[in-house]
Design a protein around this motif. Structure first.
Motif, PDB file in Angstrom:
ATOM      1  N   GLU A   1      45.100  30.274  38.358  1.00 37.07           N
ATOM      2  CA  GLU A   1      46.087  31.330  38.124  1.00 37.07           C
ATOM      3  C   GLU A   1      45.589  32.624  38.767  1.00 37.07           C
ATOM      4  O   GLU A   1      44.452  33.042  38.529  1.00 37.07           O
ATOM      5  CB  GLU A   1      46.294  31.517  36.611  1.00 37.07           C
ATOM      6  CG  GLU A   1      47.098  32.712  36.190  1.00 37.07           C
ATOM      7  CD  GLU A   1      48.512  32.692  36.714  1.00 37.07           C
ATOM      8  OE1 GLU A   1      48.851  33.581  37.515  1.00 37.07           O
ATOM      9  OE2 GLU A   1      49.276  31.784  36.317  1.00 37.07           O
TER      10      GLU A   1
ATOM     11  N   ASN B   1      47.027  35.628  38.377  1.00 37.27           N
ATOM     12  CA  ASN B   1      47.247  36.779  37.501  1.00 37.27           C
ATOM     13  C   ASN B   1      46.068  36.842  36.534  1.00 37.27           C
ATOM     14  O   ASN B   1      45.954  36.043  35.606  1.00 37.27           O
ATOM     15  CB  ASN B   1      48.569  36.608  36.737  1.00 37.27           C
ATOM     16  CG  ASN B   1      48.903  37.790  35.845  1.00 37.27           C
ATOM     17  OD1 ASN B   1      48.039  38.336  35.162  1.00 37.27           O
ATOM     18  ND2 ASN B   1      50.160  38.186  35.850  1.00 37.27           N
TER      19      ASN B   1
ATOM     20  N   ASP C   1      45.131  38.927  34.209  1.00 36.52           N
ATOM     21  CA  ASP C   1      45.391  39.207  32.792  1.00 36.52           C
ATOM     22  C   ASP C   1      45.869  37.956  32.072  1.00 36.52           C
ATOM     23  O   ASP C   1      45.385  37.636  30.969  1.00 36.52           O
ATOM     24  CB  ASP C   1      46.435  40.314  32.662  1.00 36.52           C
ATOM     25  CG  ASP C   1      45.908  41.672  33.084  1.00 36.52           C
ATOM     26  OD1 ASP C   1      44.672  41.861  33.062  1.00 36.52           O
ATOM     27  OD2 ASP C   1      46.725  42.548  33.452  1.00 36.52           O
TER      28      ASP C   1
ATOM     29  N   ASP D   1      49.212  27.241  38.469  1.00 39.58           N
ATOM     30  CA  ASP D   1      50.304  28.162  38.778  1.00 39.58           C
ATOM     31  C   ASP D   1      51.018  27.704  40.051  1.00 39.58           C
ATOM     32  O   ASP D   1      50.395  27.179  40.983  1.00 39.58           O
ATOM     33  CB  ASP D   1      49.753  29.575  38.965  1.00 39.58           C
ATOM     34  CG  ASP D   1      50.860  30.617  39.120  1.00 39.58           C
ATOM     35  OD1 ASP D   1      51.941  30.419  38.528  1.00 39.58           O
ATOM     36  OD2 ASP D   1      50.645  31.601  39.826  1.00 39.58           O
TER      37      ASP D   1
END
Length: 237
Positions: free
Chosen positions: A13, A15, A17, A57
């Motif tokens: 992933e 991202n 966060d 993802d």
């Protein structure tokens, strides 16, 4: 925790966060998480280390999630469970993801408890052993030891989810399997909100019954699904 696998889950992933939230949540519940931010590193990591599952993802830098999934299925780790994450909730995106080899599909934003439930179902199904290596119905044959499926002289190419559905229906044939029962087999107590099962069934039917005079996979409307040779006039699709 007791249900945590003895191998790490690979989280792919970009991202940071979201990746951090997923990793913290799973590790607090006893799961080991191996994290990489792009597709190229994911392929390298899987080739170097064994994992219980992959959280992947769809939109990734360097190599996107679809291509990562295809390479895993075709050569690197054909049996590893793959849970795909995406911000898109279009039917074409789901179909493309399943065709690439994804076992399950979650649309962002999602609840972390549901993510964990999906992972548990995927890992449990992946580690389950079939009591009989070869199951036959009419001219359809499934070999669980080699995961090879044939219809007559034709070898069927199935997704992981399609294989799991077919194996379950063949083991119960000629009984009708309730939709809820099949959903529980695939996703435990947290079936996906989207119509994922119908999509998987349609893809499986195209593989099993394509160009065949005798259809074997039947939908009993409002009830469930059945794998059987049904006499003319008794089919309920």
């Amino acid at each position: 925790m007791i249900d945590a696998p003895n191998k790490p889950v690979l989280l792919v992933e970009d991202n940071f966060d979201l990746a951090g939230n997923i990793q913290d949540y799973l590790e607090q519940r006893g799961w080991s998480v191996d994290y990489v931010p792009n597709g190229a590193l994911a392929l390298h990591r899987v080739s170097e280390q064994s994992h219980a599952a992959v959280i992947l993802d769809l939109r990734l830098p360097v190599i996107d999630g679809l291509e990562v999934c295809r390479r895993l299925r075709h050569s690197i780790a054909p049996r590893i469970p793959v849970l795909m994450l995406t911000a898109a909730d279009l039917l074409d995106d789901r179909l493309t993801g399943f065709a690439a080899g994804a076992d399950d599909y979650m649309v962002k934003p999602f609840a972390l408890p549901e993510l964990l439930a999906r992972l548990r179902a995927l890992v449990r199904r992946s580690s389950a052993l079939s009591p009989s290596p070869v199951i036959r119905l009419h001219d359809l044959e499934l070999n669980s030891s080699t995961r090879e499926v044939r219809r007559g002289d034709r070898r069927l190419v199935l997704t992981r989810m399609g294989y799991s559905i077919l194996e379950f229906l063949m083991a119960r044939s000629p009984a009708v399997v309730l939709r809820q029962e099949l959903e529980h087999h695939l996703w435990a107590d947290h079936p996906p909100g989207s119509d994922a099962l119908r999509t998987h069934i349609a893809t499986l039917r195209a593989a099993v019954d394509r160009a065949e005079r005798t259809a074997l996979l039947h939908t009993q409307r409002g009830v469930g699904y059945q794998l059987a040779v049904i006499e003319p006039g008794r089919r309920h699709e």
